[in-house]
Design a protein around this motif. Sequence first.
Motif, PDB file in Angstrom:
ATOM      1  N   LYS A  49      -5.671   9.998   5.371  1.00 28.89           N
ATOM      2  CA  LYS A  49      -7.120  10.205   5.454  1.00 28.89           C
ATOM      3  C   LYS A  49      -7.480  11.575   4.897  1.00 28.89           C
ATOM      4  O   LYS A  49      -6.760  12.550   5.088  1.00 28.89           O
ATOM      5  CB  LYS A  49      -7.603  10.125   6.915  1.00 28.89           C
ATOM      6  N   ASP A  61       1.987   5.166   0.641  1.00 25.57           N
ATOM      7  CA  ASP A  61       1.771   6.090   1.754  1.00 25.57           C
ATOM      8  C   ASP A  61       0.551   6.965   1.519  1.00 25.57           C
ATOM      9  O   ASP A  61      -0.158   7.320   2.449  1.00 25.57           O
ATOM     10  CB  ASP A  61       3.011   6.968   1.983  1.00 25.57           C
ATOM     11  N   THR A  62       0.305   7.334   0.240  1.00 25.20           N
ATOM     12  CA  THR A  62      -0.851   8.185  -0.055  1.00 25.20           C
ATOM     13  C   THR A  62      -2.161   7.444   0.215  1.00 25.20           C
ATOM     14  O   THR A  62      -3.181   8.056   0.469  1.00 25.20           O
ATOM     15  CB  THR A  62      -0.825   8.665  -1.521  1.00 25.20           C
ATOM     16  N   ASP A  63      -2.141   6.105   0.153  1.00 20.37           N
ATOM     17  CA  ASP A  63      -3.346   5.334   0.434  1.00 20.37           C
ATOM     18  C   ASP A  63      -3.701   5.367   1.923  1.00 20.37           C
ATOM     19  O   ASP A  63      -4.847   5.154   2.284  1.00 20.37           O
ATOM     20  CB  ASP A  63      -3.173   3.874  -0.005  1.00 20.37           C
ATOM     21  N   LYS A  64      -2.717   5.614   2.772  1.00 24.96           N
ATOM     22  CA  LYS A  64      -2.943   5.637   4.217  1.00 24.96           C
ATOM     23  C   LYS A  64      -3.431   6.992   4.719  1.00 24.96           C
ATOM     24  O   LYS A  64      -3.997   7.072   5.790  1.00 24.96           O
ATOM     25  CB  LYS A  64      -1.664   5.261   4.956  1.00 24.96           C
ATOM     26  N   MET A 106       0.856  -1.190   0.000  1.00 24.11           N
ATOM     27  CA  MET A 106       0.000   0.000   0.000  1.00 24.11           C
ATOM     28  C   MET A 106       0.894   1.244   0.000  1.00 24.11           C
ATOM     29  O   MET A 106       1.840   1.319   0.763  1.00 24.11           O
ATOM     30  CB  MET A 106      -0.904  -0.028   1.236  1.00 24.11           C
ATOM     31  N   LYS A 160     -16.281   1.173   1.657  1.00 29.57           N
ATOM     32  CA  LYS A 160     -15.502  -0.058   1.435  1.00 29.57           C
ATOM     33  C   LYS A 160     -16.375  -1.158   0.828  1.00 29.57           C
ATOM     34  O   LYS A 160     -15.951  -1.871  -0.081  1.00 29.57           O
ATOM     35  CB  LYS A 160     -14.875  -0.545   2.748  1.00 29.57           C
TER      36      LYS A 160
END
Length: 92
Positions: free
Chosen positions: A8, A3-6, A1, A43
Amino acid sequence: MLDTDKKKVSISVKTNQADKKQAAEIFESLGLNLSTAINIFIKKSIAEGGLPFEVKDPFYSEANQAELSRRFKKIANNQNIQTHQLLTDDEQ
């Protein structure tokens, strides 16, 4: 994953106060807050590839369409047709 996916991000949703209150109470009874419930919805939508439930208009239900068909047939055959006075905007 990545970092940009983490990271918020915030989204803003407009709804009326009564719906917000009712939804918050339902989710709270499930141990969730609005943010968590909305994230679950997102989700699940991603996993399903669309809305995770069926969206339908009751007008198009099988029973309603059958009733409309029955009435149209009566009209087409001039059977037991009753006239009535339509309400005007003032009378509603």
